[in-house]
Design a protein around this motif. Structure first.
Motif, mmCIF file in Angstrom:
data_model
loop_
_atom_site.group_PDB
_atom_site.id
_atom_site.type_symbol
_atom_site.label_atom_id
_atom_site.label_comp_id
_atom_site.label_asym_id
_atom_site.label_seq_id
_atom_site.Cartn_x
_atom_site.Cartn_y
_atom_site.Cartn_z
ATOM 1 N N ARG A 1 -90.810 53.889 -53.785
ATOM 2 C CA ARG A 1 -89.456 54.178 -53.328
ATOM 3 C C ARG A 1 -88.394 53.740 -54.333
ATOM 4 N N TYR A 2 -88.624 52.572 -54.973
ATOM 5 C CA TYR A 2 -87.579 51.997 -55.827
ATOM 6 C C TYR A 2 -87.979 51.824 -57.286
ATOM 7 N N GLY A 3 -89.272 51.798 -57.540
ATOM 8 C CA GLY A 3 -89.712 51.541 -58.903
ATOM 9 C C GLY A 3 -90.105 50.106 -59.141
ATOM 10 N N ASP A 4 -89.911 49.229 -58.177
ATOM 11 C CA ASP A 4 -90.293 47.827 -58.291
ATOM 12 C C ASP A 4 -90.308 47.234 -56.888
ATOM 13 N N ASP A 5 -90.692 45.958 -56.795
ATOM 14 C CA ASP A 5 -90.670 45.301 -55.490
ATOM 15 C C ASP A 5 -89.781 44.069 -55.543
ATOM 16 N N PRO A 6 -89.320 43.567 -54.406
ATOM 17 C CA PRO A 6 -88.375 42.445 -54.391
ATOM 18 C C PRO A 6 -88.918 41.174 -55.032
ATOM 19 N N PHE A 7 -90.207 40.881 -54.846
ATOM 20 C CA PHE A 7 -90.807 39.666 -55.400
ATOM 21 C C PHE A 7 -90.672 39.658 -56.923
ATOM 22 N N HIS A 8 -91.044 40.743 -57.543
ATOM 23 C CA HIS A 8 -90.970 40.834 -59.007
ATOM 24 C C HIS A 8 -89.534 40.777 -59.504
ATOM 25 N N VAL A 9 -88.618 41.420 -58.789
ATOM 26 C CA VAL A 9 -87.201 41.393 -59.178
ATOM 27 C C VAL A 9 -86.641 39.981 -59.026
ATOM 28 N N GLN A 10 -87.060 39.272 -57.980
ATOM 29 C CA GLN A 10 -86.600 37.892 -57.795
ATOM 30 C C GLN A 10 -86.977 37.020 -58.990
ATOM 31 N N THR A 11 -88.252 37.024 -59.362
ATOM 32 C CA THR A 11 -88.687 36.142 -60.448
ATOM 33 C C THR A 11 -88.092 36.569 -61.785
ATOM 34 N N ALA B 1 -79.031 34.134 -51.631
ATOM 35 C CA ALA B 1 -78.619 35.253 -52.470
ATOM 36 C C ALA B 1 -79.786 36.202 -52.687
ATOM 37 N N SER B 2 -79.453 37.470 -52.988
ATOM 38 C CA SER B 2 -80.483 38.482 -53.218
ATOM 39 C C SER B 2 -80.243 39.224 -54.522
ATOM 40 N N PRO B 3 -80.986 38.899 -55.566
ATOM 41 C CA PRO B 3 -80.919 39.720 -56.781
ATOM 42 C C PRO B 3 -81.506 41.110 -56.575
ATOM 43 N N TRP B 4 -82.351 41.274 -55.560
ATOM 44 C CA TRP B 4 -82.934 42.581 -55.253
ATOM 45 C C TRP B 4 -81.847 43.559 -54.803
ATOM 46 N N VAL B 5 -80.933 43.102 -53.968
ATOM 47 C CA VAL B 5 -79.871 43.975 -53.466
ATOM 48 C C VAL B 5 -79.038 44.519 -54.613
ATOM 49 N N THR B 6 -78.687 43.667 -55.577
ATOM 50 C CA THR B 6 -77.848 44.135 -56.680
ATOM 51 C C THR B 6 -78.640 44.912 -57.723
ATOM 52 N N TRP B 7 -79.957 44.789 -57.685
ATOM 53 C CA TRP B 7 -80.794 45.563 -58.608
ATOM 54 C C TRP B 7 -81.065 46.963 -58.097
ATOM 55 N N LYS B 8 -81.159 47.133 -56.801
ATOM 56 C CA LYS B 8 -81.578 48.416 -56.232
ATOM 57 C C LYS B 8 -80.678 49.554 -56.688
ATOM 58 N N PRO B 9 -81.242 50.745 -56.847
ATOM 59 C CA PRO B 9 -80.403 51.908 -57.168
ATOM 60 C C PRO B 9 -79.300 52.058 -56.126
ATOM 61 N N SER B 10 -78.099 52.298 -56.573
ATOM 62 C CA SER B 10 -76.943 52.307 -55.678
ATOM 63 C C SER B 10 -77.079 53.357 -54.588
ATOM 64 N N GLU B 11 -77.752 54.473 -54.888
ATOM 65 C CA GLU B 11 -77.866 55.526 -53.886
ATOM 66 C C GLU B 11 -78.814 55.150 -52.753
ATOM 67 N N THR B 12 -79.572 54.065 -52.923
ATOM 68 C CA THR B 12 -80.490 53.635 -51.865
ATOM 69 C C THR B 12 -79.894 52.555 -50.976
ATOM 70 N N LEU B 13 -78.731 52.040 -51.330
ATOM 71 C CA LEU B 13 -78.164 50.922 -50.595
ATOM 72 C C LEU B 13 -77.708 51.344 -49.204
ATOM 73 N N THR B 14 -77.892 50.449 -48.263
ATOM 74 C CA THR B 14 -77.412 50.636 -46.902
ATOM 75 C C THR B 14 -76.463 49.493 -46.571
ATOM 76 N N SER B 15 -75.875 49.577 -45.393
ATOM 77 C CA SER B 15 -74.967 48.518 -44.985
ATOM 78 C C SER B 15 -75.690 47.199 -44.752
ATOM 79 N N TYR B 16 -77.023 47.221 -44.689
ATOM 80 C CA TYR B 16 -77.779 45.985 -44.546
ATOM 81 C C TYR B 16 -77.913 45.235 -45.867
#
Length: 885
Positions: free
Chosen positions: A84-94, A332-347
């Motif tokens: 869906r995104y090209g990566d996962d939150p765990f990897h983006v966090q580290t 804080a969530s580095p995953w949220v700011t990494w995600k493609p902008s078109e996939t972002l939701t209000s959550y």
């Protein structure tokens, strides 16, 4: 790593919008949000590039990074996140921690356990290894420990020294050699390799990090005490998967049995232990507790696996300010700011600033450590506020999706109405109290009322009448405000109760070829236990899968075609047989839910997308059903509330409550769910602005709402079920309202629609007098619209003043009115003065013997309150003079 795609874009949102949150309810009612908690506008306003700190803001600071439970990131890395995104939150966090370790002065990272979700799945361990290897490659030291999902046997009575260590997947991915290979000052493990310690340096001082496993044996606890004793001057941070829990209010920290074991064995006796970190329990909290030396120990819980997307990449940044004496947490969530902008939701919110998500704890480090480290000193004051820097880094250029705010209902009618609603069961239609066998819960949209089975019908030999009650409690966003509660359910004792629909109604037969939306509100009772209540069901479409074409399976082949219930791990499960029964069933799963809290559950089936998505309090769960659409059901079988249906019989009752439940024959979005509010601005007044008011004012609005008129007309009414409303401007006796009587001519008015505490925008309109049709006069009155009778009824005629030249003609006035001769007395009855009614005259009611017929008629009309009609009636009289007394 896939390039960042959501930063450095022009912002379409103001600062307040960027700091918004998916469900504003959580803050309003004190519930934990499944999605991000509300962030203040000030947080989002700090979106500019980092600025240099003023000298007064500089201090000796460092950041300890905390990785909460990553189990769902590992589990769904390959199947959900990467596709869906090209990566996962765990990897983006580290990766973010490695990239910003110098900027945020991070000397060490600690993981609180539950690295994976399914211990036996090699793919999950590969995902975890990939993520943690980023820290290895960057030379950023860390510790890892086991959670209950990371070991093959997580029973409370099985300790780490009892494991078959050679068969533990954790040790194959994180062997002792990986722990001792960390670039710390010193490190080591216990005999099992499941516990480890590290000495790291920050701000010129050394700290001891001690990581203990899921269930530490006495041997392991003794090892921990030995490690502390071997480093007698080092402040110690203890990490374990379970230490403290969080209460059902979602805020308060509470102790646990295993946490007490750690407290008594290691934490309280060792004054060096000043901080504990754990996950496991869903939410965020902290507390201080006094150890045996009389000093405070700060205990922190952080776990976000129940948030959107299994945690949405949230981690803890724990800032140590050695100069000013504080421990400051920022979620804080580095995953949220990494995600493609078109996939972002209000959550997707980069920062969580709710209670226990951003906070500061005063700790006078030098005084606190004086008993064992008298030489402890802060380092040089050259670091700016690090959490503020992290906030600026994450918010810089971030453009999020608009927040979704949800208002609390103003009353029972404050809900959406949706075309295609097949059934809508509202417990609030019944009085609170015991729902006895044979009593019903109304279907307010159709003909599928639910009836409680008798004990004999249900097949439960132990059920009691009082096991089912209607209570005046529900989810804060349910306008119904009531719940149907099932108590004392116990599968071993075969105690359960159930309500059933008729079995032959539209909703019973529905197969949903165009998809569906099934919504409900559920609460799991705090008394829930695995032994008594696992795999129980709240709502079921009863039947037998083996009889509707489902291929034989190992599990559930004789279960019902569709059911919403709870697993042995307190996860909500929705299972259904699709329109193609040969495919078998499809399931959607939540994460572990917390008993004692009302939750809104929406199940949305999209036949075009071939998906069924489960939403919990508005947040889509991570594990949803695919390759599905519609349902296959068994003819003649009803819906059941409160129990399962397996092997052609009711069984395994729900231990908790069910709120209002609605079934719609197509997929709908959140703006039409039961959590949405009525559109009170959708109010119309028929023919607004026409300057004509009949005997009633009419329009359309929301069924059940109150429409109130004010201004030139007044009155109120309730909008009917068909959405129409009507306010009479006359009371039951036909008397016009005082406001309308005063409004002879035109006047401004407005209509407002409201439900309890909520009101919509006023709709203005203009009123004027109008002929509302004949008013039944007194039967003794002559009809003033008929030609006047020239024969006087009184033998003494009125002697009008003759007009010169023609005694039959009116006086020569400009407006044709009768005018007395100069010097004559007051006008007689029926005379009209210039400037009044008709073409400019006014009525006068006098005469030798009182009022004339015209005067009596006018007075009767006025007395009846029909002043609206007076001008039209008088203006229509022939311009001749009546002399009747």
């Amino acid at each position: 790593m896939t390039p960042h795609r959501s930063r450095h874009r022009p912002s379409a949102l103001g600062p307040a919008a960027r700091g918004g949150i998916a469900l504003a309810l959580a803050a309003a009612v004190g519930l934990p949000a499944l999605a991000a908690a509300p962030a203040p506008a000030a947080a989002a306003a700090a979106a500019a590039a980092p600025t240099a700190a003023a000298p007064a803001d500089l201090a000796s600071r460092f950041t300890l990074a905390v990785l909460p439970d990553t189990q769902f990131y590992s589990r769904y890395s390959a199947s959900q996140f990467v596709p869906r995104y090209g990566d996962d939150p765990f990897h983006v966090q580290t990766q973010w921690l490695a990239d910003n370790a110098d900027e945020l002065h991070i000397p060490f990272v600690t993981h609180v356990g539950d690295v994976v979700d399914q211990v036996g799945q090699a793919g999950e361990w590969r995902a975890a290894d990939r993520a943690m290897s980023v820290l290895d490659d960057a030379g950023l030291p860390y510790s890892v420990t086991t959670g209950n999902h990371d070991v093959r046997n997580s029973a409370d009575t099985v300790f780490d020294t009892s494991y078959d260590l050679a068969g533990e997947p954790y040790l194959q991915t994180f062997p002792a050699s990986r722990a001792t290979g960390q670039p710390t000052v010193e490190s080591g493990t216990d005999r099992t390799g499941l516990s480890q310690f590290h000495v790291f340096e920050a701000e010129g001082q050394r700290f001891l990090s001690l990581a203990l496993p899921w269930r530490a044996s006495d041997e392991t606890l003794a090892w921990a005490n030995q490690v502390i004793a071997a480093h007698p001057t080092l402040p110690t941070i203890l990490t374990s998967h379970e230490v403290i829990n969080i209460a059902t209010d979602g805020l308060t920290a509470v102790d646990t049995a295993y946490g007490e074991r750690l407290w008594k064995s290691v934490i309280a006796p060792n004054d060096q232990v000043f901080l504990t970190l754990n996950g496991h329990f869903h939410g965020s909290t902290w507390k201080e507790r006094t150890n045996d030396a009389g000093h405070a120990v700060t205990q922190v819980l952080i776990d976000h696996q129940m948030d959107y997307e299994g945690g949405d990449g949230y981690l803890g940044l724990l800032e140590f300010d050695l100069t000013n004496g504080t421990l400051g947490m920022q979620t804080a969530s580095p995953w949220v700011t990494w995600k493609p902008s078109e996939t972002l939701t209000s959550y997707d919110q980069p920062l969580l600033d709710g209670a226990n998500q951003r906070y500061s704890v005063p700790v006078d480090f030098r005084t606190r450590f004086a008993g064992f480290a008298p030489d402890f000193r802060a380092g040089s004051a050259d670091e700016p506020p690090l959490n503020e820097r992290a906030r600026q880094m994450l918010l810089d250029g971030f453009t999020g999706a608009p927040p979704v705010a949800t208002e609390l209902p103003g009353g029972r009618a404050d809900h959406t109405d949706v075309d295609g609603t097949l059934a809508w069961w509202r417990p609030g239609e019944q009085e609170a109290g015991v729902l006895a066998p044979g009593a019903t819960v109304a279907d307010v949209a159709g003909d599928a009322d639910l009836t409680r089975m008798t004990h004999a019908e249900s097949g439960s030999p132990t059920a009691q009448d009082g096991d089912v009650t209607v209570v005046d409690e529900s989810h804060p966003l349910s306008s119904d405000g009531a719940g149907l509660c099932f108590a004392n359910a116990d599968k071993a004792a075969k105690r359960f109760s159930a309500l059933t629909s008729p079995g032959d109604t539209t909703v019973d037969r529905a197969t949903f070829p165009d998809g569906y939306t099934i919504e409900t509100f559920l609460e799991v009772d705090p008394s829930w236990t695995d032994g008594a209540n696992s795999w129980s069901k709240a709502i079921v479409r009863s039947g037998n899968r083996s009889q509707i074409g489902v291929p034989q399976t190992r599990w559930d082949w004789t279960a019902s075609p569709a059911a919403l219930g709870i697993s042995n791990l307190k996860e909500f499960q929705w299972t259904e047989v699709t329109a193609d029964a040969g495919k078998g069933d499809r399931t959607a799963w939540s994460g572990e839910i917390i008993p004692g809290r009302w939750l809104h559950v929406a199940l949305v089936n999209d036949v075009d997308a071939h998906t069924t998505t489960m939403y919990i309090d508005g947040a889509p769960v991570l594990r949803n059903a695919t390759d599905t659409g519609g349902q296959t059901v068994q003819d003649g079988m009803p819906w059941l509330f409160g129990s399962d249906w397996v092997d052609d019989a009711a069984t395994n009752g729900w231990n908790g409550c069910i709120g209002e439940t609605r079934v719609v024959d197509h997929p709908i979005g959140a703006d039409a769910w039961l959590t949405a509010r009525a559109d009170l601005d959708a109010l119309t007044v028929d023919d607004p602005g026409t300057e004509v008011v009949p005997a009633t004012v009419t329009g359309s609005g929301h069924p059940g709402a109150t429409v109130t008129l004010s201004g030139a007309v007044d009155g109120s009414t309730e909008v009917a079920e068909d959405g129409t409303w009507s306010v009479s401007v006359a009371d039951d006796s036909g008397v016009r309202t005082a406001a309308l009587v005063r409004a002879l001519g035109t006047g401004d008015a407005e209509a407002v629609q409201s439900i309890g505490t909520r009101s919509g925008t006023a709709v203005p309109f203009v009123v004027a007098v109008a002929d509302a049709g004949p008013v039944d006069p007194d039967p003794t009155d002559p009809d003033p619209t008929e030609p006047a009778d020239p024969t006087p009824t009184d033998p003494t005629p009125t002697d009008p003043t003759p007009t010169p030249g023609d005694p039959e003609s009116p006086a020569p006035g400009d407006d044709g009115t009768v005018v007395p001769e100069p010097g004559a007395g007051a006008p007689t009855a029926g005379a009209v003065r210039p400037g009044g009614d008709g073409p400019g005259g006014e009525l006068a009611f006098t005469g030798a013997n009182g009022l004339g017929i015209l005067g009596v008629t006018a007075l009767l009309l006025l007395t009846a309150g029909a002043a609206v009609l007076v001008r039209r009636r008088v203006a229509g009289l022939p311009r001749t003079t009546r002399t009747d007394q």
